[in-house]
Write a protein that holds these residues in place. Sequence first.
Motif, short mmCIF file in Angstrom:
data_model
loop_
_atom_site.label_atom_id
_atom_site.label_comp_id
_atom_site.label_asym_id
_atom_site.label_seq_id
_atom_site.Cartn_x
_atom_site.Cartn_y
_atom_site.Cartn_z
N LYS A 1 35.80 75.27 10.14
CA LYS A 1 35.89 76.73 10.12
C LYS A 1 36.34 77.23 11.49
N ALA A 2 36.99 78.37 11.53
CA ALA A 2 37.47 78.94 12.78
C ALA A 2 36.30 79.23 13.72
N ASP A 3 36.53 79.07 15.02
CA ASP A 3 35.50 79.33 16.01
C ASP A 3 34.94 80.74 15.84
N VAL B 1 46.75 81.40 5.45
CA VAL B 1 45.79 80.61 6.20
C VAL B 1 44.54 81.45 6.41
N GLN C 1 42.34 74.83 8.45
CA GLN C 1 42.27 74.86 9.91
C GLN C 1 42.77 73.53 10.48
N ASP C 2 43.41 73.60 11.61
CA ASP C 2 44.04 72.39 12.16
C ASP C 2 43.02 71.29 12.48
N LEU D 1 33.39 82.01 13.40
CA LEU D 1 33.34 82.49 12.01
C LEU D 1 33.73 83.98 11.93
N TRP E 1 32.85 87.02 4.68
CA TRP E 1 33.50 86.03 3.83
C TRP E 1 32.93 86.08 2.42
N PRO F 1 40.32 81.76 7.75
CA PRO F 1 39.49 81.21 8.82
C PRO F 1 38.57 80.09 8.35
N PHE F 2 38.46 79.90 7.04
CA PHE F 2 37.61 78.82 6.52
C PHE F 2 38.39 77.75 5.79
N ARG G 1 31.47 70.35 13.02
CA ARG G 1 31.51 70.22 14.47
C ARG G 1 30.28 69.45 14.99
#
Length: 566
Positions: free
Chosen positions: A237-239, A257, A263-264, A241, A167, A259-260, A204
């Motif tokens: 952030k997406a599971d 969209v 996100q929903d 990373l 990233w 991954p950072f 999280r």
Amino acid sequence: MSQQHSAAPAPTPQTAPAPVPVAERPDWWRDAVIYQVYPRSFADADGDGMGDLEGIRSRLPYLRDLGVDAVWLSPFYASPQADAGYDVADYRAVDPMFGTLPDAEALIRDAHRLGLRVIVDLVPNHSSDQYDWFRRAVAEGPGSPLRERYHFRPGKGPDGELPPNDWESIFGGPAWTRVTEPDGTPGEWYLHLFAPEQPDFNWRHPAVGDEFRSILRFWLDKGVDGFRIDVAHGMVKADGLPDLGSHEQLRLLGNDVMPFFDQDGVHDIYRQWRRILDEYSGDRIFVAEAWTPTVERTANYVRPDELHQAFNFQYLGTHWDAAELRSVIDRTLDAMRPVGAPATWVLSNHDVTRHATRFANPPGLGTQIRQAGDRALGLRRARAATLLMLALPGSAYVYQGEELGLPDVVDLPDEVRQDPAYFRGAGQDGFRDGCRVPIPWTRGGGSYGFGGGGSWLPQPAGWGELSVEAQTGVAGSTLELYRSALALRREQPGLGAGDAVEWLPSPEGVLAFRRGEFVCVANTTAGPVEVPDHGRVLLTSGEVTGADGTVTVPGDTTVWWTGARD
């Protein structure tokens, strides 16, 4: 009929009607005009060259008379100022450069007495690296429970010398920085989507949510009317990373969209926050800074149980072109209608080149521009674009100084720049300082009335002729155009809240729409066009002429009519 209409609707400038007291306007945010104050650059009360809360407080009557409904304050919290206050070290304290907590409380009280609401910035995606949690996390070393509140990871490679994933920072370079552990050895890496001094929270972890719910209550108890949420599309952030894999990450921002971003999981956070806000009286609001690929994705943030408004960045980035504007307007209204949220419209802010300069340049240069362009053209288009924006259904945002027609300062010397992106090798252009130069209040003086002496960024020569003093009472000035437009917006029943426009037939390059008895026509072409006479002219951004039932609208000009004649 033979007549000529000037940019001012009356020989003497209009003053906005007195605002309705704060407690008496439910759903005020659906048609609000909200004025962004960048505290560093608005007004300096103590003469140290840096704007402050007392300076803002002293200028609140100006904002009342301008005709806005609310003031949004960019961050004034305690901060090392690595990114102009968007690196927060204490969310419950005022940075001494801006004043004290009692100063903030007095500003809120005075604003309310004047009928103005106050929205403050909230920065939940990241903290300062001087935030107590982060300092302790680094000091305690690997395995510290506090590291779980951020994104600490071991590096890749035989000795962990490579970042945990690919990233990139929004400000350029890797989105990871390696810490030196307490024993002096190179250690884990931490994630920062912006500057290294801005480590990202791990949302999280339950402690992060607990902390921000407490921060919300702290400022709500102080009386603020809402929060503008910085990087509202970040936080989650997406599971795992995952690597992004693209070498054009920065170009993809806002177009896909990531991954950072977007996100929903962010929506669960906002549902919790909304329940807190709804406990308080006074119709308080959340506003999302959410850079999303589409207005449809933006609409997810303003569902009935989440946030109230989201900035319309698709509109901000649209060229001065009738077809493009109509497409974005239609898509925005269509996206917001099903969720029952107002559209929001914005042309400038503290992160982009002022629209008087963007429109002075050819399209395709983006929202950070390094050249002045055609000043007269840019101002003409900016005035027309403002009347178009204020005629659209919903809420509008005004960035300090745009009511003066201020251009971006594109020739700041390198040695005075402070935008952190400027000092990194890639990423954003790093030229945001140009829209942050302190605004001029008077024709003369060491800082044109900004403060007692200089200013933290140098103001251009000739800035005084664009000042509040120079434009007040001058029919047709940009300041009086804004004052007149905002006064009419309050008076005209067809303006303000709503979710639709009725498009009218118009020549190519011209936008024409009706809202009740109100009609707006915007000519985005360079040349004059003839349009039907729609009634009584309320306001124009430039001179128009008419005869025999038609009106000639010059290039880059917007006209407001009402069908109700005197």
